[in-house]
Design a protein around this motif. Structure first.
Motif, PDB file in Angstrom:
ATOM      1  N   TRP A 103       0.747  -1.029  -0.024  1.00  0.00           N
ATOM      2  CA  TRP A 103       0.222   0.183   0.081  1.00  0.00           C
ATOM      3  C   TRP A 103       0.780   1.128   0.111  1.00  0.00           C
ATOM      4  CZ3 TRP A 103      -4.588   1.259  -1.558  1.00  0.00           C
ATOM      5  CH2 TRP A 103      -5.547   0.394  -1.441  1.00  0.00           C
ATOM      6  N   ARG A 104       1.953   1.293   0.925  1.00  0.00           N
ATOM      7  CA  ARG A 104       2.876   2.405   1.027  1.00  0.00           C
ATOM      8  C   ARG A 104       3.437   2.754  -0.643  1.00  0.00           C
ATOM      9  NH1 ARG A 104       5.302   0.447   4.452  1.00  0.00           N
ATOM     10  NH2 ARG A 104       4.487   0.972   6.461  1.00  0.00           N
ATOM     11  N   ALA A 105       3.824   1.629  -1.155  1.00  0.00           N
ATOM     12  CA  ALA A 105       4.837   1.929  -2.437  1.00  0.00           C
ATOM     13  C   ALA A 105       3.664   2.292  -3.335  1.00  0.00           C
ATOM     14  CB  ALA A 105       5.215   0.538  -2.668  1.00  0.00           C
ATOM     15  N   PHE A 106       2.415   1.720  -3.557  1.00  0.00           N
ATOM     16  CA  PHE A 106       1.301   2.099  -4.401  1.00  0.00           C
ATOM     17  C   PHE A 106       1.034   3.580  -4.107  1.00  0.00           C
ATOM     18  CE2 PHE A 106      -3.099   2.399  -5.447  1.00  0.00           C
ATOM     19  CZ  PHE A 106      -3.081   2.222  -6.891  1.00  0.00           C
ATOM     20  N   VAL A 107       0.763   3.796  -3.194  1.00  0.00           N
ATOM     21  CA  VAL A 107       0.498   5.359  -2.599  1.00  0.00           C
ATOM     22  C   VAL A 107       1.377   6.225  -2.970  1.00  0.00           C
ATOM     23  CG1 VAL A 107      -0.238   6.907  -0.801  1.00  0.00           C
ATOM     24  CG2 VAL A 107      -1.423   4.751  -1.036  1.00  0.00           C
ATOM     25  N   THR A 108       2.519   6.004  -2.724  1.00  0.00           N
ATOM     26  CA  THR A 108       3.863   6.785  -3.242  1.00  0.00           C
ATOM     27  C   THR A 108       3.931   6.899  -4.643  1.00  0.00           C
ATOM     28  OG1 THR A 108       4.831   6.403  -0.975  1.00  0.00           O
ATOM     29  CG2 THR A 108       6.303   7.275  -2.790  1.00  0.00           C
ATOM     30  N   GLN A 109       3.948   5.936  -4.996  1.00  0.00           N
ATOM     31  CA  GLN A 109       4.375   5.734  -6.655  1.00  0.00           C
ATOM     32  C   GLN A 109       3.201   6.412  -7.614  1.00  0.00           C
ATOM     33  OE1 GLN A 109       4.069   1.768  -8.312  1.00  0.00           O
ATOM     34  NE2 GLN A 109       4.163   2.438 -10.389  1.00  0.00           N
ATOM     35  N   HIS A 110       1.922   6.468  -7.175  1.00  0.00           N
ATOM     36  CA  HIS A 110       1.058   7.268  -7.663  1.00  0.00           C
ATOM     37  C   HIS A 110       0.704   8.337  -7.285  1.00  0.00           C
ATOM     38  CE1 HIS A 110       0.373   3.865 -10.535  1.00  0.00           C
ATOM     39  NE2 HIS A 110       0.551   2.990  -9.473  1.00  0.00           N
ATOM     40  N   ASN A 111       1.332   8.931  -6.019  1.00  0.00           N
ATOM     41  CA  ASN A 111       1.076  10.374  -5.634  1.00  0.00           C
ATOM     42  C   ASN A 111      -0.592  10.250  -5.242  1.00  0.00           C
ATOM     43  OD1 ASN A 111       1.920  12.707  -4.237  1.00  0.00           O
ATOM     44  ND2 ASN A 111       1.548  13.685  -6.370  1.00  0.00           N
ATOM     45  N   LEU A 112      -0.865   9.407  -4.557  1.00  0.00           N
ATOM     46  CA  LEU A 112      -2.266   9.409  -4.101  1.00  0.00           C
ATOM     47  C   LEU A 112      -2.665   9.919  -2.966  1.00  0.00           C
ATOM     48  CD1 LEU A 112      -3.341   5.809  -5.120  1.00  0.00           C
ATOM     49  CD2 LEU A 112      -3.620   7.657  -6.418  1.00  0.00           C
ATOM     50  N   ASP A 113      -3.852  10.756  -2.734  1.00  0.00           N
ATOM     51  CA  ASP A 113      -4.327  11.350  -1.454  1.00  0.00           C
ATOM     52  C   ASP A 113      -4.623  10.116  -0.580  1.00  0.00           C
ATOM     53  OD1 ASP A 113      -5.283  12.875   0.348  1.00  0.00           O
ATOM     54  OD2 ASP A 113      -7.133  13.421  -0.612  1.00  0.00           O
ATOM     55  N   ALA A 114      -4.003   9.727   0.415  1.00  0.00           N
ATOM     56  CA  ALA A 114      -4.199   8.454   1.475  1.00  0.00           C
ATOM     57  C   ALA A 114      -4.278   9.232   2.692  1.00  0.00           C
ATOM     58  CB  ALA A 114      -2.950   7.737   1.308  1.00  0.00           C
ATOM     59  N   VAL A 115      -5.498   9.027   3.255  1.00  0.00           N
ATOM     60  CA  VAL A 115      -5.880   9.587   4.636  1.00  0.00           C
ATOM     61  C   VAL A 115      -6.242   8.603   5.495  1.00  0.00           C
ATOM     62  CG1 VAL A 115      -7.788  11.004   5.701  1.00  0.00           C
ATOM     63  CG2 VAL A 115      -6.881  11.610   3.404  1.00  0.00           C
ATOM     64  N   VAL A 116      -5.655   8.539   6.675  1.00  0.00           N
ATOM     65  CA  VAL A 116      -5.912   7.688   7.690  1.00  0.00           C
ATOM     66  C   VAL A 116      -6.850   8.230   8.797  1.00  0.00           C
ATOM     67  CG1 VAL A 116      -4.893   6.304   9.570  1.00  0.00           C
ATOM     68  CG2 VAL A 116      -3.716   6.691   7.549  1.00  0.00           C
ATOM     69  N   CYS A 117      -7.896   7.867   9.030  1.00  0.00           N
ATOM     70  CA  CYS A 117      -8.916   8.345   9.970  1.00  0.00           C
ATOM     71  C   CYS A 117      -8.057   8.628  11.395  1.00  0.00           C
ATOM     72  CB  CYS A 117      -9.940   7.540  10.204  1.00  0.00           C
ATOM     73  SG  CYS A 117     -11.170   8.076  11.341  1.00  0.00           S
ATOM     74  N   ILE A 118      -8.154   9.772  12.032  1.00  0.00           N
ATOM     75  CA  ILE A 118      -7.336  10.040  12.893  1.00  0.00           C
ATOM     76  C   ILE A 118      -8.106   9.527  14.407  1.00  0.00           C
ATOM     77  CG2 ILE A 118      -8.767  12.525  13.527  1.00  0.00           C
ATOM     78  CD1 ILE A 118      -6.080  13.359  14.558  1.00  0.00           C
ATOM     79  N   ALA A 119      -9.252   9.423  14.609  1.00  0.00           N
ATOM     80  CA  ALA A 119     -10.070   8.847  15.627  1.00  0.00           C
ATOM     81  C   ALA A 119      -9.834   7.122  15.768  1.00  0.00           C
ATOM     82  CB  ALA A 119     -11.469   8.894  15.744  1.00  0.00           C
ATOM     83  N   ALA A 120      -9.810   6.493  14.787  1.00  0.00           N
ATOM     84  CA  ALA A 120      -9.343   5.104  14.576  1.00  0.00           C
ATOM     85  C   ALA A 120      -7.845   4.872  14.778  1.00  0.00           C
ATOM     86  CB  ALA A 120      -9.755   4.684  13.159  1.00  0.00           C
TER      87      ALA A 120
END
Length: 130
Positions: free
Chosen positions: A63-80
């Protein structure tokens, strides 16, 4: 077509891998991913503290590589994330914790980010959960 991908399950769950493969296929077919949102157990896919056994696929690293490679907007829910001890440097300092387990390319934010992205996309696709 514009997609929002929401992942609710941990990286060792089959749905985490399915979400990644769907996302890869969507981009390969020329579609757009507006945002990838990690919620509930899905926040573990963004954690640097998770160690995958050598004989298993490291879906979190993929996932990390995919998000970085494609410069995606990746958001992690802060409460979770807070509930599960997945902290960036700012939150670790705020709560006086030693461990920082969240860094680039992830962004901590609220559920409003999922709602906003869903308004911009044609489809919200959810993977995992109860």
């Amino acid at each position: 077509m514009k997609f929002v991908i929401a992942l609710f399950s941990a990286p060792h769950a089959p749905s985490a891998r399915r979400a990644l493969r769907f996302s890869e296929a969507a981009l390969a077919e020329g579609h757009e991913i507006v945002r990838v949102f990690f919620y509930r157990e899905g926040v573990y896919s963004a954690s640097q503290a998770v160690v995958t056994p050598q004989d298993e696929l490291d879906v979190a690293a993929q996932w990390r590589a995919f998000v970085t490679q494609h410069n995606l907007d990746a958001v992690v829910c802060i409460a979770a994330a807070l509930r599960r001890g997945v902290l960036n440097a700012e939150e670790a300092q705020r709560y006086e914790r030693q461990a920082v387990s969240l860094g680039a390319p992830w962004e901590l934010s609220g559920l409003g980010q999922l709602h906003e992205a869903a308004q911009q996309a044609d489809r919200l696709i959810c993977f995992g959960g109860d």
